[in-house]
Design a protein around this motif. Structure first.
Motif, PDB file in Angstrom:
ATOM      1  N   GLU A  27       0.826  -1.210   0.000  1.00  0.00           N
ATOM      2  CA  GLU A  27       0.000   0.000   0.000  1.00  0.00           C
ATOM      3  C   GLU A  27       0.858   1.257   0.000  1.00  0.00           C
ATOM      4  O   GLU A  27       0.553   2.233  -0.695  1.00  0.00           O
ATOM      5  CB  GLU A  27      -0.926  -0.022   1.210  1.00  0.00           C
ATOM      6  N   TYR A  31       1.133   4.118  -2.938  1.00  0.00           N
ATOM      7  CA  TYR A  31       0.850   5.502  -2.539  1.00  0.00           C
ATOM      8  C   TYR A  31       1.982   6.432  -2.980  1.00  0.00           C
ATOM      9  O   TYR A  31       1.743   7.505  -3.536  1.00  0.00           O
ATOM     10  CB  TYR A  31       0.683   5.542  -1.028  1.00  0.00           C
ATOM     11  N   ARG A  93       1.863   6.681   6.222  1.00  0.00           N
ATOM     12  CA  ARG A  93       1.446   7.293   4.965  1.00  0.00           C
ATOM     13  C   ARG A  93       1.769   8.781   5.043  1.00  0.00           C
ATOM     14  O   ARG A  93       1.140   9.517   5.816  1.00  0.00           O
ATOM     15  CB  ARG A  93      -0.066   7.111   4.726  1.00  0.00           C
TER      16      ARG A  93
END
Length: 233
Positions: A27, A31, A93
């Protein structure tokens, strides 16, 4: 997601140390590719037993490394070609505007590196208090931790000899030495960070233990001694 725009010609290598982070690393890499396809993505894996290595190979340059974050990040840095090294954890993130903010900060030739404020990915109010006090403490003391997305100019990193390959507190040690090289900054754009350790170990236990370990290191306790009281994942 809207892609960020590069503000100068500095090339950036992202280095991600992993151990059994199959879902998170995939992920994160997707991203980052969406943020800027020109980022050099390097995963330094320490013998994961799940699908981390296979996913990393499809989405980045994957290198094998002995276990230990300091060792893994140094291995990644050795393989990197970027003028700026950006160290990220697999379960974080970055803010969508992290790249232009970082590059704008690095337009100051006296700035050697820095990091970002952080927030935890859990809705509980107690985590908002953790973020509030931690971010203000880190700004006041200019402390950088691994989950703050530490970035550094490559020549500075090499001059420092990289991270110390110690079992714990490699980020605090690096932060302390980085400040001796020049100015550092903590940017307000927050990295979204996993609260899983607090949830797995218990909020109070994890919070107190982290504070005790950090304080003990500052008072001179060795990383080897402190590592006995830390559960590695």
């Amino acid at each position: 997601m809207k892609k960020s725009t590069r503000t100068d010609d500095l090339s950036i290598s992202v280095i991600i140390p992993t151990l059994n982070e199959e879902k998170n690393v995939a992920e994160l890499l997707k991203y980052l590719k969406n943020l800027d396809e020109r980022l050099e993505l390097i995963v330094a894996d320490a013998g994961s037993q799940d699908g981390t290595a296979a996913r990393a190979r499809r989405l980045s340059r994957m290198i094998e490394s002995p276990r230990g974050r300091g060792i893994q990040m140094n291995k990644g840095a050795q393989a990197a070609t970027g003028e700026v090294l950006w160290f990220l954890h697999a379960d974080c993130r970055p803010h969508p505007d992290s790249l232009p903010a970082m590059l704008a900060a690095l337009s100051d030739p006296h700035l050697v590196g820095g990091g970002f404020e952080y927030n935890l990915d859990h809705p509980s109010r107690r985590f908002r208090w953790t973020e509030f006090f931690s971010n203000r403490k880190n700004r006041m003391l200019t402390w950088l931790f691994g989950d703050m997305g530490i970035f550094v100019r490559r020549p500075v990193f090499e001059r420092m000899g990289g991270y110390k390959e110690i079992p714990l507190m490699e980020d605090m040690d690096f932060s302390k030495r980085l400040k001796e090289e020049g100015n550092i900054v903590i940017l307000p754009l927050r990295i979204n960070t996993s609260a899983r350790r607090w949830l797995e170990e218990g909020y109070i236990y994890h919070s107190i233990r982290s504070w005790v370990l950090q304080s003990a290191w500052r008072l001179g306790a060795s990383p080897e001694t402190l590592a006995r009281f830390y559960t590695f994942k």
